[in-house]
Design a protein around this motif. Structure first.
Motif, PDB file in Angstrom:
ATOM      1  N   UNK A  75       0.808  -1.218   0.000  1.00  0.00           N
ATOM      2  CA  UNK A  75       0.000   0.000   0.000  1.00  0.00           C
ATOM      3  C   UNK A  75       0.842   1.268   0.000  1.00  0.00           C
ATOM      4  N   UNK A  76       2.112   1.156   0.353  1.00  0.00           N
ATOM      5  CA  UNK A  76       2.987   2.328   0.283  1.00  0.00           C
ATOM      6  C   UNK A  76       3.065   2.862  -1.144  1.00  0.00           C
ATOM      7  N   UNK A  77       2.881   1.971  -2.112  1.00  0.00           N
ATOM      8  CA  UNK A  77       2.869   2.387  -3.517  1.00  0.00           C
ATOM      9  C   UNK A  77       1.467   2.457  -4.088  1.00  0.00           C
ATOM     10  N   UNK A  78       0.571   1.600  -3.589  1.00  0.00           N
ATOM     11  CA  UNK A  78      -0.731   1.461  -4.222  1.00  0.00           C
ATOM     12  C   UNK A  78      -1.856   2.268  -3.617  1.00  0.00           C
ATOM     13  N   UNK A  79      -1.691   2.723  -2.373  1.00  0.00           N
ATOM     14  CA  UNK A  79      -2.763   3.485  -1.740  1.00  0.00           C
ATOM     15  C   UNK A  79      -2.839   4.883  -2.347  1.00  0.00           C
TER      16      UNK A  79
END
Length: 298
Positions: A75-79
Protein backbone atom coordinates in the motif's frame (compact mmCIF):
# COMPACT_ATOMS: atom_id res chain seq x y z
CA UNK A 1 -47.54 -4.75 21.71
CA UNK A 2 -46.88 -0.99 21.72
CA UNK A 3 -48.35 1.94 19.83
CA UNK A 4 -45.46 1.74 17.35
CA UNK A 5 -46.68 -1.72 16.47
CA UNK A 6 -50.34 -0.88 15.89
CA UNK A 7 -50.37 2.68 14.66
CA UNK A 8 -52.17 4.38 17.52
CA UNK A 9 -54.78 1.83 18.54
CA UNK A 10 -53.66 2.27 22.13
CA UNK A 11 -52.00 4.85 24.30
CA UNK A 12 -48.24 5.38 24.02
CA UNK A 13 -46.25 2.50 25.54
CA UNK A 14 -49.49 0.79 26.58
CA UNK A 15 -49.44 -2.97 26.20
CA UNK A 16 -52.33 -4.82 24.56
CA UNK A 17 -53.00 -8.12 26.24
CA UNK A 18 -55.02 -10.85 24.59
CA UNK A 19 -56.15 -13.67 26.80
CA UNK A 20 -56.75 -17.08 25.33
CA UNK A 21 -59.67 -18.84 26.98
CA UNK A 22 -59.27 -22.39 28.22
CA UNK A 23 -59.55 -24.84 25.36
CA UNK A 24 -58.63 -22.30 22.67
CA UNK A 25 -55.53 -22.96 20.63
CA UNK A 26 -52.59 -20.58 20.24
CA UNK A 27 -53.58 -20.27 16.57
CA UNK A 28 -56.27 -17.87 17.71
CA UNK A 29 -53.60 -15.51 18.97
CA UNK A 30 -51.69 -15.79 15.70
CA UNK A 31 -54.84 -15.07 13.69
CA UNK A 32 -55.62 -12.02 15.81
CA UNK A 33 -52.08 -10.70 15.38
CA UNK A 34 -52.17 -11.19 11.60
CA UNK A 35 -55.52 -9.35 11.38
CA UNK A 36 -54.13 -6.42 13.32
CA UNK A 37 -50.94 -6.42 11.21
CA UNK A 38 -52.87 -6.36 7.94
CA UNK A 39 -55.18 -3.63 9.19
CA UNK A 40 -52.33 -1.27 9.97
CA UNK A 41 -50.16 -2.12 6.94
CA UNK A 42 -47.07 0.05 6.68
CA UNK A 43 -45.53 1.71 3.63
CA UNK A 44 -43.69 -0.70 1.34
CA UNK A 45 -40.30 0.98 1.73
CA UNK A 46 -40.54 0.65 5.52
CA UNK A 47 -41.40 -3.01 5.14
CA UNK A 48 -38.37 -3.50 2.92
CA UNK A 49 -36.16 -1.84 5.52
CA UNK A 50 -37.44 -4.23 8.20
CA UNK A 51 -36.87 -7.25 5.95
CA UNK A 52 -33.35 -6.12 5.14
CA UNK A 53 -32.69 -5.56 8.84
CA UNK A 54 -33.85 -9.09 9.60
CA UNK A 55 -31.70 -10.56 6.84
CA UNK A 56 -28.65 -8.73 8.09
CA UNK A 57 -29.13 -10.24 11.50
CA UNK A 58 -29.65 -13.76 10.21
CA UNK A 59 -26.83 -13.71 7.64
CA UNK A 60 -23.29 -14.40 8.88
CA UNK A 61 -21.38 -11.23 9.68
CA UNK A 62 -18.22 -10.67 7.59
CA UNK A 63 -15.01 -11.58 9.33
CA UNK A 64 -12.59 -8.81 10.12
CA UNK A 65 -9.47 -9.19 7.99
CA UNK A 66 -6.17 -8.40 9.64
CA UNK A 67 -3.86 -6.13 7.67
CA UNK A 68 -0.52 -7.85 7.21
CA UNK A 69 2.91 -6.28 6.90
CA UNK A 70 2.99 -7.38 3.26
CA UNK A 71 -0.19 -5.47 2.52
CA UNK A 72 1.11 -2.37 4.28
CA UNK A 73 4.31 -2.53 2.20
CA UNK A 74 2.30 -2.85 -0.99
CA UNK A 75 0.00 0.00 0.00
CA UNK A 76 2.99 2.33 0.28
CA UNK A 77 2.87 2.39 -3.52
CA UNK A 78 -0.73 1.46 -4.22
CA UNK A 79 -2.76 3.48 -1.74
CA UNK A 80 -4.22 6.56 -3.45
CA UNK A 81 -3.65 8.78 -0.41
CA UNK A 82 -0.12 7.74 0.54
CA UNK A 83 1.45 6.78 -2.80
CA UNK A 84 4.59 8.79 -3.63
CA UNK A 85 4.39 11.55 -6.22
CA UNK A 86 8.07 12.45 -6.48
CA UNK A 87 11.34 10.53 -6.43
CA UNK A 88 12.07 11.93 -2.96
CA UNK A 89 8.74 10.58 -1.73
CA UNK A 90 9.62 7.26 -3.36
CA UNK A 91 12.83 7.23 -1.31
CA UNK A 92 10.82 7.83 1.86
CA UNK A 93 8.51 4.97 0.90
CA UNK A 94 11.54 2.70 0.43
CA UNK A 95 12.84 3.67 3.87
CA UNK A 96 9.46 2.85 5.41
CA UNK A 97 9.35 -0.40 3.43
CA UNK A 98 12.73 -1.36 4.85
CA UNK A 99 11.40 -0.83 8.38
CA UNK A 100 8.44 -3.08 7.65
CA UNK A 101 10.68 -5.78 6.21
CA UNK A 102 12.76 -5.66 9.38
CA UNK A 103 9.58 -6.06 11.43
CA UNK A 104 8.82 -9.16 9.33
CA UNK A 105 12.17 -10.61 10.38
CA UNK A 106 14.10 -9.98 7.15
CA UNK A 107 17.83 -9.64 7.72
CA UNK A 108 18.66 -7.49 4.73
CA UNK A 109 18.09 -3.89 3.73
CA UNK A 110 17.06 -2.03 0.60
CA UNK A 111 19.16 1.08 0.04
CA UNK A 112 22.55 0.54 1.69
CA UNK A 113 24.95 -0.61 -1.08
CA UNK A 114 27.61 -1.59 1.45
CA UNK A 115 25.68 -4.39 3.15
CA UNK A 116 23.17 -7.14 2.41
CA UNK A 117 20.62 -5.19 0.42
CA UNK A 118 18.62 -4.89 -2.77
CA UNK A 119 20.99 -2.21 -4.03
CA UNK A 120 24.08 -4.37 -3.58
CA UNK A 121 22.51 -7.54 -4.98
CA UNK A 122 21.23 -5.79 -8.10
CA UNK A 123 24.51 -3.93 -8.71
CA UNK A 124 26.82 -6.92 -8.19
CA UNK A 125 24.69 -9.35 -10.19
CA UNK A 126 24.39 -6.80 -12.99
CA UNK A 127 28.19 -6.50 -13.20
CA UNK A 128 28.58 -10.28 -13.39
CA UNK A 129 25.91 -10.47 -16.06
CA UNK A 130 27.58 -7.99 -18.40
CA UNK A 131 31.21 -8.69 -17.52
CA UNK A 132 33.80 -9.99 -19.97
CA UNK A 133 34.07 -13.40 -18.31
CA UNK A 134 31.89 -16.18 -19.63
CA UNK A 135 29.25 -17.21 -17.14
CA UNK A 136 30.43 -20.81 -17.28
CA UNK A 137 33.91 -19.67 -16.20
CA UNK A 138 32.85 -17.79 -13.08
CA UNK A 139 34.21 -19.05 -9.78
CA UNK A 140 31.79 -20.73 -7.40
CA UNK A 141 31.22 -17.62 -5.29
CA UNK A 142 30.48 -15.38 -8.29
CA UNK A 143 28.30 -18.08 -9.81
CA UNK A 144 26.14 -18.29 -6.68
CA UNK A 145 25.71 -14.53 -6.69
CA UNK A 146 24.68 -14.36 -10.32
CA UNK A 147 22.22 -17.22 -9.99
CA UNK A 148 20.88 -15.87 -6.69
CA UNK A 149 22.16 -18.39 -4.17
CA UNK A 150 19.48 -20.55 -2.64
CA UNK A 151 21.91 -22.14 -0.20
CA UNK A 152 22.52 -20.95 3.34
CA UNK A 153 20.28 -18.30 4.87
CA UNK A 154 23.32 -16.04 5.11
CA UNK A 155 23.62 -16.02 1.30
CA UNK A 156 19.94 -16.15 0.33
CA UNK A 157 19.72 -12.36 -0.02
CA UNK A 158 21.59 -12.60 -3.32
CA UNK A 159 18.32 -13.91 -4.71
CA UNK A 160 16.51 -10.61 -4.16
CA UNK A 161 14.57 -9.85 -7.37
CA UNK A 162 14.71 -13.54 -8.34
CA UNK A 163 16.77 -16.71 -8.72
CA UNK A 164 17.74 -19.08 -11.50
CA UNK A 165 17.22 -22.71 -10.57
CA UNK A 166 18.65 -26.05 -11.61
CA UNK A 167 16.41 -26.29 -14.65
CA UNK A 168 16.83 -22.70 -15.84
CA UNK A 169 20.55 -22.24 -15.35
CA UNK A 170 21.81 -24.99 -17.73
CA UNK A 171 19.52 -23.54 -20.42
CA UNK A 172 20.95 -20.08 -19.80
CA UNK A 173 24.53 -21.35 -20.08
CA UNK A 174 23.76 -23.26 -23.26
CA UNK A 175 22.41 -20.10 -24.93
CA UNK A 176 24.77 -17.59 -23.30
CA UNK A 177 25.81 -15.79 -26.48
CA UNK A 178 22.25 -15.45 -27.74
CA UNK A 179 21.04 -14.19 -24.38
CA UNK A 180 23.86 -11.67 -24.08
CA UNK A 181 22.93 -10.31 -27.48
CA UNK A 182 19.34 -9.64 -26.38
CA UNK A 183 20.49 -8.14 -23.09
CA UNK A 184 22.91 -5.80 -24.85
CA UNK A 185 20.12 -4.59 -27.12
CA UNK A 186 17.99 -3.75 -24.09
CA UNK A 187 20.92 -2.25 -22.20
CA UNK A 188 21.67 0.17 -25.04
CA UNK A 189 18.03 1.04 -25.79
CA UNK A 190 16.82 4.64 -25.55
CA UNK A 191 14.09 5.67 -23.14
CA UNK A 192 11.43 5.99 -25.85
CA UNK A 193 12.05 2.41 -27.02
CA UNK A 194 10.54 0.98 -23.85
CA UNK A 195 8.51 -1.07 -23.20
CA UNK A 196 8.57 -2.45 -26.77
CA UNK A 197 12.27 -3.32 -26.83
CA UNK A 198 12.00 -5.14 -23.50
CA UNK A 199 8.95 -7.17 -24.50
CA UNK A 200 10.58 -8.17 -27.79
CA UNK A 201 13.61 -9.41 -25.85
CA UNK A 202 11.35 -11.19 -23.37
CA UNK A 203 9.67 -13.10 -26.20
CA UNK A 204 13.03 -14.05 -27.67
CA UNK A 205 14.34 -15.31 -24.33
CA UNK A 206 11.19 -17.30 -23.64
CA UNK A 207 11.61 -19.03 -27.00
CA UNK A 208 14.67 -20.73 -25.50
CA UNK A 209 13.80 -24.09 -23.97
CA UNK A 210 13.47 -24.00 -20.16
CA UNK A 211 13.68 -20.21 -19.99
CA UNK A 212 10.38 -18.99 -18.60
CA UNK A 213 9.11 -15.52 -17.85
CA UNK A 214 10.74 -15.55 -14.40
CA UNK A 215 14.26 -16.10 -15.73
CA UNK A 216 13.67 -13.83 -18.72
CA UNK A 217 12.45 -10.85 -16.68
CA UNK A 218 15.16 -11.37 -14.06
CA UNK A 219 17.93 -11.21 -16.66
CA UNK A 220 16.34 -8.18 -18.30
CA UNK A 221 15.90 -6.39 -14.97
CA UNK A 222 19.54 -6.96 -14.02
CA UNK A 223 20.47 -5.47 -17.40
CA UNK A 224 18.19 -2.41 -16.99
CA UNK A 225 17.16 -1.98 -13.33
CA UNK A 226 15.96 1.54 -14.12
CA UNK A 227 13.33 0.35 -16.60
CA UNK A 228 12.27 -3.24 -15.92
CA UNK A 229 10.54 -5.40 -13.31
CA UNK A 230 11.49 -8.92 -12.29
CA UNK A 231 8.38 -11.07 -12.29
CA UNK A 232 8.23 -14.35 -10.35
CA UNK A 233 6.09 -16.32 -7.91
CA UNK A 234 7.24 -14.17 -4.99
CA UNK A 235 6.29 -10.89 -6.66
CA UNK A 236 3.54 -11.50 -9.22
CA UNK A 237 0.63 -11.41 -6.77
CA UNK A 238 1.77 -8.06 -5.44
CA UNK A 239 2.23 -6.67 -8.95
CA UNK A 240 -1.20 -7.94 -9.88
CA UNK A 241 -2.83 -6.11 -6.97
CA UNK A 242 -0.93 -2.89 -7.61
CA UNK A 243 -1.64 -2.85 -11.34
CA UNK A 244 -5.16 -4.28 -10.93
CA UNK A 245 -4.38 -7.03 -13.40
CA UNK A 246 -4.74 -10.78 -13.01
CA UNK A 247 -1.41 -11.91 -11.58
CA UNK A 248 -1.67 -15.30 -13.29
CA UNK A 249 -1.48 -13.62 -16.72
CA UNK A 250 1.37 -11.18 -16.10
CA UNK A 251 3.92 -13.66 -17.44
CA UNK A 252 2.50 -13.26 -20.94
CA UNK A 253 4.60 -10.75 -22.91
CA UNK A 254 1.58 -8.67 -23.90
CA UNK A 255 0.55 -8.32 -20.25
CA UNK A 256 4.11 -7.68 -19.11
CA UNK A 257 3.97 -4.77 -21.55
CA UNK A 258 0.90 -3.43 -19.71
CA UNK A 259 2.61 -3.92 -16.36
CA UNK A 260 5.58 -1.86 -17.51
CA UNK A 261 3.25 0.82 -18.83
CA UNK A 262 1.58 0.93 -15.42
CA UNK A 263 5.02 1.55 -13.89
CA UNK A 264 5.96 4.24 -16.40
CA UNK A 265 2.73 6.12 -15.71
CA UNK A 266 3.43 6.48 -11.97
CA UNK A 267 4.22 10.13 -11.13
CA UNK A 268 7.38 9.46 -9.10
CA UNK A 269 8.78 7.28 -11.88
CA UNK A 270 8.61 10.16 -14.35
CA UNK A 271 10.95 12.39 -12.32
CA UNK A 272 14.08 13.48 -14.20
CA UNK A 273 17.55 12.32 -13.06
CA UNK A 274 18.27 14.18 -9.80
CA UNK A 275 21.48 15.96 -8.83
CA UNK A 276 21.47 14.48 -5.33
CA UNK A 277 23.82 11.46 -5.37
CA UNK A 278 21.67 9.41 -3.04
CA UNK A 279 18.57 10.01 -5.13
CA UNK A 280 20.49 9.39 -8.35
CA UNK A 281 21.45 5.91 -7.14
CA UNK A 282 17.78 5.18 -6.48
CA UNK A 283 16.79 6.66 -9.85
CA UNK A 284 19.15 4.24 -11.63
CA UNK A 285 17.55 1.26 -9.85
CA UNK A 286 14.06 2.71 -9.40
CA UNK A 287 12.17 0.01 -11.33
CA UNK A 288 13.94 -3.01 -9.86
CA UNK A 289 13.52 -1.67 -6.31
CA UNK A 290 9.73 -1.92 -6.62
CA UNK A 291 10.27 -5.61 -5.87
CA UNK A 292 10.78 -4.72 -2.21
CA UNK A 293 7.15 -3.58 -1.96
CA UNK A 294 5.65 -6.71 -3.51
CA UNK A 295 8.03 -9.41 -2.23
CA UNK A 296 5.89 -12.22 -0.81
CA UNK A 297 7.98 -15.35 -0.17
CA UNK A 298 6.17 -18.63 0.37
Amino acid sequence: MTRAGFGGSSKPNEEIILEVDPGEQADALADWFQERWNHFRMDSHVSEEICQYAENWTSPHPQVQLITGRQIRRDLLGDYVSQPLTLEEYRQALIRCEELLRDEGRKWKILDPQCKSYMKAIAERGKLLQGNARWSELNSDSLRRLKGSNGSENQAWWGLTGRMGRTNWPAVLKSEEEIKGHLNTVRQAKEHEFPDVAVDAMRALMDIDYVGYGTATLLLTLARPDRLLSLNTASEKGYGKLSRMSYSTLGKPENYYKLLQWLYDLPWYKDAPPRDEGLLAIWKFRAALVDSFVYEPK
